[in-house]
Design a protein around this motif. Structure first.
Motif, PDB file in Angstrom:
ATOM      1  N   CYS A 124      -8.183  65.468 -11.242  1.00  0.00           N
ATOM      2  CA  CYS A 124      -6.949  65.421 -10.459  1.00  0.00           C
ATOM      3  C   CYS A 124      -5.881  66.133 -11.283  1.00  0.00           C
ATOM      4  O   CYS A 124      -5.455  65.636 -12.317  1.00  0.00           O
ATOM      5  CB  CYS A 124      -6.559  63.970 -10.189  1.00  0.00           C
ATOM      6  SG  CYS A 124      -5.061  63.816  -9.227  1.00  0.00           S
ATOM      7  N   CYS A 125      -5.497  67.287 -10.822  1.00  0.00           N
ATOM      8  CA  CYS A 125      -4.541  68.099 -11.582  1.00  0.00           C
ATOM      9  C   CYS A 125      -3.123  67.587 -11.405  1.00  0.00           C
ATOM     10  O   CYS A 125      -2.769  67.044 -10.363  1.00  0.00           O
ATOM     11  CB  CYS A 125      -4.619  69.548 -11.132  1.00  0.00           C
ATOM     12  SG  CYS A 125      -6.178  70.324 -11.570  1.00  0.00           S
ATOM     13  N   PRO A 126      -2.299  67.803 -12.419  1.00  0.00           N
ATOM     14  CA  PRO A 126      -0.889  67.406 -12.334  1.00  0.00           C
ATOM     15  C   PRO A 126      -0.153  68.204 -11.262  1.00  0.00           C
ATOM     16  O   PRO A 126      -0.627  69.255 -10.818  1.00  0.00           O
ATOM     17  CB  PRO A 126      -0.334  67.751 -13.714  1.00  0.00           C
ATOM     18  CG  PRO A 126      -1.494  68.074 -14.563  1.00  0.00           C
ATOM     19  CD  PRO A 126      -2.641  68.415 -13.688  1.00  0.00           C
ATOM     20  N   ASN A 127       0.992  67.732 -10.898  1.00  0.00           N
ATOM     21  CA  ASN A 127       1.855  68.414  -9.947  1.00  0.00           C
ATOM     22  C   ASN A 127       2.145  69.828 -10.437  1.00  0.00           C
ATOM     23  O   ASN A 127       2.472  70.030 -11.598  1.00  0.00           O
ATOM     24  CB  ASN A 127       3.169  67.632  -9.831  1.00  0.00           C
ATOM     25  CG  ASN A 127       3.609  67.475  -8.411  1.00  0.00           C
ATOM     26  OD1 ASN A 127       2.942  67.918  -7.485  1.00  0.00           O
ATOM     27  ND2 ASN A 127       4.743  66.829  -8.229  1.00  0.00           N
ATOM     28  N   GLY A 128       2.008  70.816  -9.557  1.00  0.00           N
ATOM     29  CA  GLY A 128       2.280  72.196  -9.938  1.00  0.00           C
ATOM     30  C   GLY A 128       1.082  72.922 -10.517  1.00  0.00           C
ATOM     31  O   GLY A 128       1.183  74.088 -10.889  1.00  0.00           O
ATOM     32  N   TRP A 129      -0.068  72.255 -10.622  1.00  0.00           N
ATOM     33  CA  TRP A 129      -1.295  72.852 -11.133  1.00  0.00           C
ATOM     34  C   TRP A 129      -2.315  72.896 -10.009  1.00  0.00           C
ATOM     35  O   TRP A 129      -2.320  72.038  -9.123  1.00  0.00           O
ATOM     36  CB  TRP A 129      -1.852  72.032 -12.293  1.00  0.00           C
ATOM     37  CG  TRP A 129      -0.996  72.023 -13.529  1.00  0.00           C
ATOM     38  CD1 TRP A 129       0.230  71.446 -13.668  1.00  0.00           C
ATOM     39  CD2 TRP A 129      -1.307  72.590 -14.796  1.00  0.00           C
ATOM     40  NE1 TRP A 129       0.702  71.632 -14.941  1.00  0.00           N
ATOM     41  CE2 TRP A 129      -0.228  72.324 -15.660  1.00  0.00           C
ATOM     42  CE3 TRP A 129      -2.398  73.296 -15.293  1.00  0.00           C
ATOM     43  CZ2 TRP A 129      -0.206  72.739 -16.986  1.00  0.00           C
ATOM     44  CZ3 TRP A 129      -2.385  73.700 -16.611  1.00  0.00           C
ATOM     45  CH2 TRP A 129      -1.290  73.435 -17.452  1.00  0.00           C
ATOM     46  N   LEU A 130      -3.201  73.887 -10.029  1.00  0.00           N
ATOM     47  CA  LEU A 130      -4.245  74.043  -9.023  1.00  0.00           C
ATOM     48  C   LEU A 130      -5.607  73.753  -9.645  1.00  0.00           C
ATOM     49  O   LEU A 130      -5.848  74.083 -10.802  1.00  0.00           O
ATOM     50  CB  LEU A 130      -4.236  75.464  -8.466  1.00  0.00           C
ATOM     51  CG  LEU A 130      -2.928  75.932  -7.840  1.00  0.00           C
ATOM     52  CD1 LEU A 130      -3.019  77.413  -7.474  1.00  0.00           C
ATOM     53  CD2 LEU A 130      -2.599  75.098  -6.615  1.00  0.00           C
ATOM     54  N   THR A 131      -6.504  73.169  -8.855  1.00  0.00           N
ATOM     55  CA  THR A 131      -7.841  72.820  -9.331  1.00  0.00           C
ATOM     56  C   THR A 131      -8.862  73.873  -8.926  1.00  0.00           C
ATOM     57  O   THR A 131      -8.862  74.326  -7.788  1.00  0.00           O
ATOM     58  CB  THR A 131      -8.297  71.476  -8.721  1.00  0.00           C
ATOM     59  OG1 THR A 131      -7.317  70.489  -8.985  1.00  0.00           O
ATOM     60  CG2 THR A 131      -9.620  71.028  -9.300  1.00  0.00           C
ATOM     61  N   HIS A 132      -9.720  74.234  -9.878  1.00  0.00           N
ATOM     62  CA  HIS A 132     -10.865  75.096  -9.587  1.00  0.00           C
ATOM     63  C   HIS A 132     -11.954  74.825 -10.618  1.00  0.00           C
ATOM     64  O   HIS A 132     -11.711  74.954 -11.821  1.00  0.00           O
ATOM     65  CB  HIS A 132     -10.463  76.573  -9.619  1.00  0.00           C
ATOM     66  CG  HIS A 132     -11.595  77.502  -9.337  1.00  0.00           C
ATOM     67  ND1 HIS A 132     -12.144  77.647  -8.081  1.00  0.00           N
ATOM     68  CD2 HIS A 132     -12.298  78.326 -10.149  1.00  0.00           C
ATOM     69  CE1 HIS A 132     -13.130  78.523  -8.133  1.00  0.00           C
ATOM     70  NE2 HIS A 132     -13.241  78.956  -9.383  1.00  0.00           N
ATOM     71  N   ASN A 133     -13.125  74.436 -10.146  1.00  0.00           N
ATOM     72  CA  ASN A 133     -14.295  74.221 -11.021  1.00  0.00           C
ATOM     73  C   ASN A 133     -13.981  73.396 -12.270  1.00  0.00           C
ATOM     74  O   ASN A 133     -14.216  73.826 -13.390  1.00  0.00           O
ATOM     75  CB  ASN A 133     -14.913  75.553 -11.426  1.00  0.00           C
ATOM     76  CG  ASN A 133     -15.650  76.206 -10.291  1.00  0.00           C
ATOM     77  OD1 ASN A 133     -15.905  75.583  -9.256  1.00  0.00           O
ATOM     78  ND2 ASN A 133     -16.000  77.461 -10.453  1.00  0.00           N
ATOM     79  N   ASN A 134     -13.450  72.217 -12.082  1.00  0.00           N
ATOM     80  CA  ASN A 134     -13.180  71.267 -13.173  1.00  0.00           C
ATOM     81  C   ASN A 134     -12.138  71.732 -14.181  1.00  0.00           C
ATOM     82  O   ASN A 134     -12.137  71.285 -15.328  1.00  0.00           O
ATOM     83  CB  ASN A 134     -14.476  70.875 -13.897  1.00  0.00           C
ATOM     84  CG  ASN A 134     -15.418  70.137 -12.975  1.00  0.00           C
ATOM     85  OD1 ASN A 134     -14.978  69.304 -12.174  1.00  0.00           O
ATOM     86  ND2 ASN A 134     -16.701  70.433 -13.061  1.00  0.00           N
ATOM     87  N   LYS A 135     -11.272  72.633 -13.775  1.00  0.00           N
ATOM     88  CA  LYS A 135     -10.136  73.030 -14.606  1.00  0.00           C
ATOM     89  C   LYS A 135      -8.889  73.007 -13.745  1.00  0.00           C
ATOM     90  O   LYS A 135      -8.948  73.150 -12.530  1.00  0.00           O
ATOM     91  CB  LYS A 135     -10.323  74.438 -15.181  1.00  0.00           C
ATOM     92  CG  LYS A 135     -11.374  74.536 -16.257  1.00  0.00           C
ATOM     93  CD  LYS A 135     -11.361  75.923 -16.850  1.00  0.00           C
ATOM     94  CE  LYS A 135     -12.441  76.080 -17.904  1.00  0.00           C
ATOM     95  NZ  LYS A 135     -12.468  77.451 -18.435  1.00  0.00           N
ATOM     96  N   CYS A 136      -7.769  72.849 -14.405  1.00  0.00           N
ATOM     97  CA  CYS A 136      -6.471  72.925 -13.738  1.00  0.00           C
ATOM     98  C   CYS A 136      -5.768  74.186 -14.233  1.00  0.00           C
ATOM     99  O   CYS A 136      -5.830  74.507 -15.426  1.00  0.00           O
ATOM    100  CB  CYS A 136      -5.616  71.706 -14.096  1.00  0.00           C
ATOM    101  SG  CYS A 136      -6.322  70.132 -13.574  1.00  0.00           S
TER     102      CYS A 136
END
Length: 157
Positions: free
Chosen positions: A18-30
């Motif tokens: 679960c990425c922080p606000n303002g971050w995008l998730t892709h393949n287990n990374k933010c």
């Protein structure tokens, strides 16, 4: 308990990053794509401040994702963590110290890196469809940070 198993099987419950606000998730990374610009060193410092690092691109899939996001979010160049500042013409990822070359994925624009006029830092270059280009580290560009830490809470740039 049986109800939870059914939900998991049907895909209604998602357990993951679960990425922080303002971050995008892709393949287990933010990933954070800045709207502000910094020098390459300033970008690295901003990523550290946000509990991440300047992005190291490991695969074509990751590179394709970053290029697609960069093209829709902000039209401009984005610093990445690739540099030959330690040894001329020896490009490596500055966080992991992994050399960029024949053994690893690269996406240099044709004719790059050309090391023209002290260009020692790499960016996704807007004019080259976000292929990699070397440039002077003192240039102000947007930047991409990455983290796998879902506890980040502060976005600055």
């Amino acid at each position: 308990m049986a109800f939870l198993r059914v939900l998991l099987l049907l895909g209604f419950v998602s357990i993951g990053l679960c990425c922080p606000n303002g971050w995008l998730t892709h393949n287990n990374k933010c990933y954070h794509f800045s709207r502000e610009t910094e020098t390459w060193l300033g970008a690295a410092q901003m990523c550290t401040y946000m509990k991440g690092t300047l992005v190291e691109i490991e695969t074509k899939d990751e590179n394709d994702y970053l290029k697609a996001q960069a093209s829709t979010l902000v039209h401009g160049d984005f610093w990445i963590a690739l540099s030959d500042v330690e040894e001329e013409n020896s490009w490596k990822w500055m966080i992991s110290s992994t050399p960029a070359g024949s053994e690893t994925f690269t996406d240099w624009n044709p004719g790059q890196p050309n090391n023209s006029g002290g260009q020692e830092c790499a960016a996704l270059h807007y004019n080259y469809n976000y292929a990699w280009n070397d440039d002077e580290c003192k240039t102000n560009y947007h930047y991409i940070c990455e983290t796998t830490d879902s506890d980040n809470s502060q976005v600055i740039g």
